[in-house]
Design an enzyme around this catalytic site. Structure first.
Site, PDB file in Angstrom:
ATOM      1  N   ALA A  14       0.850  -1.196   0.000  1.00 25.78           N
ATOM      2  CA  ALA A  14       0.000   0.000   0.000  1.00 25.78           C
ATOM      3  C   ALA A  14       0.884   1.243   0.000  1.00 25.78           C
ATOM      4  CB  ALA A  14      -0.943  -0.023   1.201  1.00 25.78           C
ATOM      5  N   GLY A  16       3.335   3.808  -2.814  1.00 20.89           N
ATOM      6  CA  GLY A  16       2.994   4.716  -3.911  1.00 20.89           C
ATOM      7  C   GLY A  16       2.130   4.041  -4.967  1.00 20.89           C
ATOM      8  N   ASP A 226      18.629  -2.261 -11.673  1.00 13.84           N
ATOM      9  CA  ASP A 226      17.211  -2.115 -12.046  1.00 13.84           C
ATOM     10  C   ASP A 226      17.024  -2.348 -13.547  1.00 13.84           C
ATOM     11  OD1 ASP A 226      14.391  -0.995 -11.630  1.00 13.84           O
ATOM     12  OD2 ASP A 226      15.205   0.416 -13.094  1.00 13.84           O
ATOM     13  N   LYS A 230      15.102  -5.580 -15.718  1.00 17.50           N
ATOM     14  CA  LYS A 230      14.131  -5.440 -16.814  1.00 17.50           C
ATOM     15  C   LYS A 230      14.621  -6.177 -18.072  1.00 17.50           C
ATOM     16  CE  LYS A 230      12.488  -1.116 -14.866  1.00 17.50           C
ATOM     17  NZ  LYS A 230      12.762   0.346 -14.807  1.00 17.50           N
TER      18      LYS A 230
END
Lengths: 367, 367
Positions: A14, A16, A226, A230
């Site tokens: 819960a 952003g 990061d 991906k």
């Protein structure tokens, strides 16, 4: 089709993205009367809200209730699997993971095997070990439960759905390249703009942090992990057995000497000492009439994935990117020399949540 | 989910797109064992191949058989509706329309009302009268049959799916703009390139025709109607009640004096007399440091749609387009000032067929 009349939804996270998703879900439940959506579980890492009899939780006020009411810690994940897979007969259930938790990611096979569909913005499950990847998709194939993860790459941009469709319709993806990080996009669009000369590297990193474009410790963006996660996801979807996000070359923009400094603040303080290195990278590109960008690329036939700095002509779409936009180019057999390109905001609560909501609509149409 | 075990497929159209689709379908049927795909009907405007007992037609050789065997004319469309909606109990059926036939388009409500899903690359049904649009979607809603038309705009590019998802997840699309015609893209990228001066207008039109980028009569591209049809579809999906593709301003690039000349060849012969007009358009843009492009745009809050020439900065993504690529920018509330952009080949047999095959996969997962 004997569709489920009621679909029970459990949400973890819960923050952003989670809050934006819950708003979107509340609106969706009003707009679409069928199937009936029942929020039966919502939790953060510390607290959880649910009823043993699956009594509906009011969606719109759920985050408020979770944070203010005196509620217990979340149950262990196997308990949650049991809860969500024991919904009333004839109904279906979906787990929605809006965290970046490794533990939750590793439990997806348990949920899927028990027929609980999984929708997630969490990159971890799909970019960790190849074994977990296999476990997830084989569990889904066995039970018929669905697993969707559009927002694990490029937020709400139609990236995962596009590569899946290219592959599923029989096209051959030969190369994927692009800018996969909003932070890196913002940094390089400012540091090495196509017009003008841009600022000093350390100043741009500082500015990006002040504007909220980086993680609290900017090294968590600058290490390239990061982007590597991906790329791991896209490479696997294109058919490559990539073992992990550290099994291919990833260029880190953290000077070796600053890898182990204690804090992000200390890192930012000392970064100006290394500006000359990045300035040289920029100047070398400029001498060729180019600009430098932090990109990821996948060469499918060669089985090669890499993440790092590359030079691009000023007129190249990757060079011309604006703000913190992502751009992803798919080169395929059918599309030939000009790639299929998708571009736009690849981060932000609303657009990331939109990818999750879009996945939810797909799952609802299928279960 | 009680999915259909067998799905019967009827195909109309065996031209460029149709042939590519049938190849993709043949491969798909091999790759995916379930549900069982049975081709039970294939037809052109002149011939048709089908068996009253739904005996499977071999997919791979179907076009060859259709064109060489001594087969009859296609049945009337209401007969085909009856045939496809009377498949064996427990099975489902799908009509795939790879024509640009107005008659077939107008019959979609009949198929949908009887539970036959419709997948199509045919723009006509969705860009004709608003009444037909309403009839199609209300028939589908009534029966639960599906209707998908990705390739009606931008061929296989994920344009229709993207706008549908933006709307369905609760985003507000405020503006759509782009280059929606491969022919117009090719013409203007050559006539007014971002670097260099380009050729004369009539020479570029002639070259485009020789390279196969235009319709047999280039006026069928230059009148702007193809772009207007695509804009009509997108505007309606964005929520505007556009009456028809002629109910908003569409700039035709056919000089008035040449509208009624007898043939495309005569048109091309006389076009050089009008080069000065287009040269002036180009020069005016150049004086502002811009290039001219043939674009469509939709202003959703103002309810305005238009198609015609506009000027763009050389660094604008629309100006920087290559070859015959399409580019479509979606400005939305969630995406803010930087649009979600989709770019790539918007024409061609294989990519158009891929949009149809992708739609088929979506329908198969839902019926």
């Amino acid at each position: 089709m004997a569709s489920a009349k009621t679909v029970y939804i459990g949400i973890i996270g819960a923050g952003g993205v989670g809050k934006c998703f819950i708003n979107q879900l509340a609106q969706l439940a009003v707009r679409r009367p069928a199937p009936k959506l029942v929020l039966c579980y919502i939790a953060t890492s510390k607290k959880s809200l649910y009823h043993a009899d699956y009594k509906p939780i009011d969606i719109a006020s759920s985050v408020h209730e979770l944070t203010t009411a005196s509620v217990g810690a979340p149950p262990a994940l196997p308990e949650l699997v049991k809860y969500l897979s024991s919904v009333p007969a004839g109904a279906k259930s979906i787990l929605i993971d809006n965290t970046s938790s490794q533990d939750v990611a590793e439990s997806y096979p348990l949920f899927l095997r028990k027929g609980v569909s999984v929708i997630t913005a969490n990159k971890k499950a799909f970019s960790d070990s190849y074994q977990l990847w296999q476990d997830i998709f084989s569990a889904a194939a066995e039970s018929g439960a669905k697993v969707y993860h559009e927002s694990s790459c490029g937020a709400g941009l139609p990236v995962i759905s596009t590569i899946n469709e290219l592959v599923a319709t029989g096209d051959e993806v030969t190369r994927i390249e692009g800018v996969f990080s909003g932070t890196m996009s913002f940094l390089f669009n400012s540091f090495a703009p196509t017009e003008g000369s841009g600022g000093k590297w350390s100043a741009e990193v500082k500015k990006a942090k002040e504007l909220g474009y980086t993680e609290p410790d900017p090294r968590d963006d600058l290490n390239g992990l990061d982007v590597a996660r991906k790329l791991t996801i896209l490479a696997r979807l294109a058919g490559l057995k990539v073992e992990s996000p550290t099994s291919f070359p990833v260029e880190s923009l953290i000077p070796k000497e600053l890898e182990s400094v204690a804090s992000g603040d200390e890192f930012l303080e000392k970064l100006p000492e290394f500006d000359a290195q990045m300035e040289e990278v920029k100047t070398t590109a400029e001498k060729e009439g180019k600009v430098v960008r932090f990109v990821g690329s996948i060469d499918v036939p060669a089985g090669k994935v890499k993440v790092g700095l590359e030079k691009f002509d000023r007129s190249h779409p990757i060079a011309a990117l604006k703000g913190s936009d992502n751009i992803i180019s798919f080169y395929t057999k059918r599309y030939g020399s000009n790639p299929l390109i998708i571009q736009g905001a690849g981060a932000g609560g609303e657009v990331t949540a939109m990818g999750v909501t879009g996945d939810l609509l797909k799952v609802l149409s299928q279960i």
